[in-house]
Design a protein around this motif. Structure first.
Motif, mmCIF file in Angstrom:
data_model
loop_
_atom_site.group_PDB
_atom_site.id
_atom_site.type_symbol
_atom_site.label_atom_id
_atom_site.label_comp_id
_atom_site.label_asym_id
_atom_site.label_seq_id
_atom_site.Cartn_x
_atom_site.Cartn_y
_atom_site.Cartn_z
ATOM 1 N N SER A 405 0.812 -1.217 0.000
ATOM 2 C CA SER A 405 0.000 0.000 0.000
ATOM 3 C C SER A 405 0.847 1.269 0.000
ATOM 4 C CB SER A 405 -0.933 0.013 1.214
ATOM 5 O OG SER A 405 -0.196 0.001 2.415
ATOM 6 N N LEU A 406 2.165 1.124 0.138
ATOM 7 C CA LEU A 406 3.058 2.286 0.129
ATOM 8 C C LEU A 406 3.518 2.667 -1.268
ATOM 9 C CD1 LEU A 406 5.395 1.377 3.145
ATOM 10 C CD2 LEU A 406 3.468 2.953 3.163
ATOM 11 N N ILE A 407 3.364 1.785 -2.228
ATOM 12 C CA ILE A 407 3.938 2.010 -3.558
ATOM 13 C C ILE A 407 3.418 3.300 -4.181
ATOM 14 C CG2 ILE A 407 4.047 1.116 -5.917
ATOM 15 C CD1 ILE A 407 4.051 -1.693 -4.786
ATOM 16 N N ILE A 408 2.105 3.440 -4.292
ATOM 17 C CA ILE A 408 1.525 4.607 -4.960
ATOM 18 C C ILE A 408 1.789 5.895 -4.179
ATOM 19 C CG2 ILE A 408 -0.649 5.633 -5.732
ATOM 20 C CD1 ILE A 408 -1.602 2.807 -6.424
ATOM 21 N N PRO A 409 1.624 5.948 -2.847
ATOM 22 C CA PRO A 409 1.973 7.169 -2.110
ATOM 23 C C PRO A 409 3.445 7.544 -2.236
ATOM 24 C CG PRO A 409 0.548 5.793 -0.771
ATOM 25 C CD PRO A 409 0.934 4.971 -1.962
ATOM 26 N N VAL A 410 4.338 6.564 -2.267
ATOM 27 C CA VAL A 410 5.769 6.863 -2.423
ATOM 28 C C VAL A 410 6.035 7.487 -3.785
ATOM 29 C CG1 VAL A 410 8.025 5.782 -2.735
ATOM 30 C CG2 VAL A 410 6.646 5.206 -0.744
ATOM 31 N N ILE A 411 5.381 6.974 -4.813
ATOM 32 C CA ILE A 411 5.547 7.555 -6.148
ATOM 33 C C ILE A 411 5.083 9.010 -6.159
ATOM 34 C CG2 ILE A 411 4.755 7.426 -8.546
ATOM 35 C CD1 ILE A 411 4.528 4.386 -8.191
ATOM 36 N N ALA A 412 3.933 9.279 -5.532
ATOM 37 C CA ALA A 412 3.419 10.654 -5.471
ATOM 38 C C ALA A 412 4.383 11.560 -4.716
ATOM 39 C CB ALA A 412 2.046 10.662 -4.803
ATOM 40 N N GLU A 413 4.982 11.034 -3.647
ATOM 41 C CA GLU A 413 5.937 11.829 -2.861
ATOM 42 C C GLU A 413 7.198 12.129 -3.670
ATOM 43 O OE1 GLU A 413 7.271 13.765 0.709
ATOM 44 O OE2 GLU A 413 5.317 13.148 -0.089
ATOM 45 N N LEU A 414 7.684 11.164 -4.449
ATOM 46 C CA LEU A 414 8.869 11.391 -5.280
ATOM 47 C C LEU A 414 8.596 12.462 -6.330
ATOM 48 C CD1 LEU A 414 10.187 7.742 -5.848
ATOM 49 C CD2 LEU A 414 11.253 9.544 -4.478
ATOM 50 N N HIS A 415 7.423 12.421 -6.935
ATOM 51 C CA HIS A 415 7.068 13.445 -7.922
ATOM 52 C C HIS A 415 7.100 14.838 -7.285
ATOM 53 C CE1 HIS A 415 5.839 11.563 -11.734
ATOM 54 N NE2 HIS A 415 5.533 10.493 -11.004
ATOM 55 N N GLN A 416 6.522 14.964 -6.114
ATOM 56 C CA GLN A 416 6.461 16.272 -5.470
ATOM 57 C C GLN A 416 7.852 16.759 -5.072
ATOM 58 O OE1 GLN A 416 3.683 16.488 -2.257
ATOM 59 N NE2 GLN A 416 4.213 18.577 -1.687
ATOM 60 N N LYS A 417 8.676 15.888 -4.521
ATOM 61 C CA LYS A 417 10.015 16.303 -4.091
ATOM 62 C C LYS A 417 10.886 16.696 -5.277
ATOM 63 C CE LYS A 417 10.271 13.931 0.352
ATOM 64 N NZ LYS A 417 10.988 12.960 1.201
ATOM 65 N N MET A 418 10.805 15.969 -6.372
ATOM 66 C CA MET A 418 11.594 16.325 -7.543
ATOM 67 C C MET A 418 11.127 17.666 -8.128
ATOM 68 S SD MET A 418 13.873 14.017 -7.735
ATOM 69 C CE MET A 418 13.757 13.783 -5.942
ATOM 70 N N GLU A 443 7.285 7.315 -16.827
ATOM 71 C CA GLU A 443 7.452 6.150 -17.697
ATOM 72 C C GLU A 443 7.614 4.866 -16.884
ATOM 73 O OE1 GLU A 443 9.792 8.746 -21.158
ATOM 74 O OE2 GLU A 443 10.791 7.062 -20.145
ATOM 75 N N ARG A 444 8.329 4.949 -15.785
ATOM 76 C CA ARG A 444 8.612 3.767 -14.976
ATOM 77 C C ARG A 444 7.473 3.425 -13.999
ATOM 78 N NH1 ARG A 444 12.556 0.080 -16.368
ATOM 79 N NH2 ARG A 444 14.456 1.138 -17.064
ATOM 80 N N PHE A 445 6.800 4.432 -13.458
ATOM 81 C CA PHE A 445 5.914 4.194 -12.320
ATOM 82 C C PHE A 445 4.431 4.407 -12.601
ATOM 83 C CE2 PHE A 445 9.970 5.536 -10.280
ATOM 84 C CZ PHE A 445 10.268 4.306 -9.696
ATOM 85 N N ALA A 446 4.081 4.936 -13.762
ATOM 86 C CA ALA A 446 2.654 5.201 -14.033
ATOM 87 C C ALA A 446 1.824 3.928 -13.989
ATOM 88 C CB ALA A 446 2.504 5.895 -15.384
ATOM 89 N N ALA A 447 2.421 2.801 -14.365
ATOM 90 C CA ALA A 447 1.663 1.546 -14.432
ATOM 91 C C ALA A 447 1.237 1.059 -13.054
ATOM 92 C CB ALA A 447 2.502 0.472 -15.121
ATOM 93 N N TYR A 448 1.962 1.452 -11.999
ATOM 94 C CA TYR A 448 1.626 0.962 -10.662
ATOM 95 C C TYR A 448 0.255 1.465 -10.210
ATOM 96 C CZ TYR A 448 6.261 -1.012 -9.793
ATOM 97 O OH TYR A 448 7.398 -1.781 -9.854
ATOM 98 N N GLU A 449 -0.106 2.705 -10.572
ATOM 99 C CA GLU A 449 -1.411 3.242 -10.172
ATOM 100 C C GLU A 449 -2.556 2.569 -10.911
ATOM 101 O OE1 GLU A 449 -2.321 7.304 -10.028
ATOM 102 O OE2 GLU A 449 -0.876 7.795 -8.467
ATOM 103 N N LYS A 450 -2.246 1.874 -11.988
ATOM 104 C CA LYS A 450 -3.282 1.222 -12.779
ATOM 105 C C LYS A 450 -3.394 -0.270 -12.463
ATOM 106 C CE LYS A 450 -2.569 4.500 -16.564
ATOM 107 N NZ LYS A 450 -2.190 4.661 -17.993
#
Length: 614
Positions: A405-418, A443-450
């Motif tokens: 359950s951390l995968i998608i929130p971590v991706i969102a956090e990386l986007h914001q920090k970058m 490109e690498r992480f969009a598929a995880y939300e789907k």
């Protein structure tokens, strides 16, 4: 002359007769009239086998070779039963001492509770500490065991390797199988590796949530590939299928977590089992792409050169530690391409020790040039960029807490920090790194939300719900998927429950109303919508909350079923990869001839010894 010889012979006979009377020992004669030698008392402690070529010790059941002499038998009694006075050709007094010793110190019998407990403790130590079986034959180890308990006779290494190891492995395996029979949903991780003896192995781990709502991780096998000559997807699929069938979990697998290798992903496709790419491996791929940028190459090469200098010079390394003037000085760290985040750790350590490193380099002949202030500034900015990836890797690599359950929130956090770092960095290499990451993240992480599993796991995590998604559209899609699954699960529950409608009250005031209520059809879809809406309208839980503890006390059993299905999946395949390091310690250069079956059993016991299944 003849008369003299006859008298002398009579005198000898007379003396021998007197000796017999004194000792009161009857001296039997053999069939040719010769005197038979007295049998050694050592035979009181041994029994001859058929054929007379072997003898069995009465005290420890050891079987020794003998051809009529007792040399081996004496040595065994002396070395194994601590009779130090015994030696070849000993007199009757020594044999008496042996009798007294054996009477006073009686060895544990085979099958006794005490001996079994010590035997099992030793084999567990061999498996958990990755010790060689030959340890039980080392002199100092045997001396230690005898000092702790002189009544315990330690068996040889073959007993531990071929008998006791199998017994412990089979007992633990049956126990785990019994637990898995009562588990509805499990997830697997799988990864391949090659041993020092160039054998291809497949490690498979299993993950499930037990009745106490704890996440349990266990190793199922570390198995040699069925066909060792190739690592094709078909071969991997057949090996993996054999493991699944052996553990009888065919219909319980939610998904298999693997790395991003195309071959093993193809094997999951052949087995028609859902596959989730390892999230940590994907993070590492993004970082490795950034580190290969030409603008970062010069700084990384210079850092590696400095680290190599200190690693190869004991004098320079000693000066570096002396310059720090602390009780526990730090050393430099070298980047290892196969180790995640090792470049980040190398640069971070150089920044910490930069002042001491520069001083030692300037005072050392043939040393590389120290880093300039601009280079240190660039390194600091690169560390700030890579640190969120290191933190994310550590966060999702645990094995005792829910991570999917951390995968998608971590991706969102990386986007914001970058996004925020993009306006703060000044060096060209840092700007180039931000640009590359911003391009590769979608490109690498969009598929995880789907993907169904991570998006439903995020939605049912009370810390995140719909707020944990990067895209609100994906959150809505996750809610629809969860609503559909809740409805289907409610339908299956209602169809399996053969309950009759309640009887009408005998004296109902409005009988027509009770009849209508009783005949009113129930809607599983409506019930699912209500359940989901009630959950989503509640406030989000604290970030430090364990989601399993949140759902453990719920009154709705349907939610417990959903949690056990979707939250048993790990975010990474780290559990399989952790076994690589264990196997590397086990299959060393000195132990590269271990049979695959022995490797499997040792690693199985090593990993599963402390599991709590209930």
């Amino acid at each position: 002359m003849d008369r003299f010889l006859k008298v002398a012979a009579n005198e000898k006979d007379f003396d021998r007769t007197d000796d017999k009377e004194k000792e009161n020992v009857e001296e039997p004669q053999n069939h040719v009239g010769k005197r038979r030698s007295k049998a050694s008392l050592v035979w009181n402690h041994f029994k001859k086998c058929a054929g007379g070529q072997e003898a069995v010790c009465n005290h420890c059941s050891a079987k020794l070779k003998t051809k009529g002499n007792t040399t081996n038998l004496f040595h065994h009694l002396k070395n194994s039963h601590k009779f130090c006075e015994l030696k070849k050709g000993c007199d009757s007094n020594s044999n008496s001492n042996l009798e007294n010793f054996v009477k006073n110190v009686k060895m544990y019998e085979n099958g006794s509770a005490r001996k079994n407990a010590i035997d099992n403790a030793i084999v567990r130590m061999i498996a958990i500490d990755l010790q060689p079986f030959s340890l039980v034959e080392d002199r100092d180890f045997r001396d230690l065991i005898n000092l702790l308990d002189e009544r315990y006779k330690i068996p040889n290494k073959k007993f531990f390797r071929y008998e006791l190891l199998d017994k412990n492995y089979n007992n633990m395996k049956e126990r785990l199988k019994l637990v898995l029979q009562n588990v509805a949903h499990v997830s697997l991780t799988a990864d391949c590796w090659t041993s020092k003896s160039l054998d291809g192995y497949l490690t498979v781990t299993c993950h499930f949530i037990n009745t106490s709502f704890d996440l349990v991780s266990a190793v199922l096998t570390t198995r040699k590939l069925l066909t060792s000559t190739n690592h094709t997807a078909k071969n991997l699929a057949e090996t993996l299928l054999a493991v699944i069938q052996e553990w009888d979990i065919n219909n319980k697998i939610v998904c298999i977590v693997t790395d991003n290798d195309a071959t093993i992903k193809k094997s999951c496709e052949l087995l028609q089992i859902k596959n989730l790419p390892c999230f940590s491996h994907t993070l590492n791929l993004v970082v490795q792409e950034v580190l290969k940028l030409p603008s970062l190459n010069d700084i990384l090469v210079k850092c590696k050169r400095i680290v190599s200098f200190f690693k190869s010079s004991t004098v320079a390394n000693a000066k570096l530690k002396e310059a720090q003037n602390v009780d526990k000085p730090l050393g430099v760290l070298q980047e290892v391409p196969t180790r995640w985040n090792s470049a980040f750790l190398m640069m971070e350590r150089i920044r910490i020790l930069n002042a001491f490193i520069g001083k030692v380099l300037l005072d050392s002949p043939k040393a590389p040039l120290p880093l300039s202030s601009d280079e240190i500034e660039s390194i600091s900015e690169l560390i700030g960029i890579l640190k969120p990836f290191n933190d994310a890797t550590l966060q999702v690599s645990g094995n005792k807490t829910v991570t999917v359950s951390l995968i998608i929130p971590v991706i969102a956090e990386l986007h914001q920090k970058m996004y925020h770092l993009g306006s703060k960095v000044k060096s060209e290499c840092a700007k180039e790194a931000i640009k590359q990451i911003s391009k590769r993240l979608p490109e690498r992480f969009a598929a995880y939300e789907k993907r169904t599993i991570p998006k439903i796991a995020t939605l049912i995590d009370p810390r995140f719900k719909k707020d944990g998604f990067l895209q609100s559209f994906n959150a809505d899609e996750a809610a629809k998927a969860l609503e559909q699954e809740l409805s289907e699960k409610l339908s299956s529950i209602s169809s399996n429950t053969h309950s009759t409608p309640p009887d009408l009250p005998k004296r109902a005031r409005f009988e027509f109303l009770q009849s209508k209520i009783a005949s009113k059809p129930s809607s599983n879809r409506a019930d699912a919508i209500i359940l989901l809406r009630q959950y989503l309208l509640k406030a989000n839980a604290d970030e430090d909350l364990n989601p399993l503890h949140f759902w453990k006390n719920t009154d709705e059993e349907i939610w417990k079923v959903m949690i056990k299905k979707h939250m048993c999946v790990p975010a990474t395949s780290c559990e399989s990869e952790r076994m690589f390091s264990k196997a590397g310690q086990l299959i060393s250069d000195r132990r590269c001839s271990l049979k695959p079956a022995v490797v499997d059993k040792l690693l199985f016991i090593n990993r599963n010894m402390d599991l709590k299944f209930n």
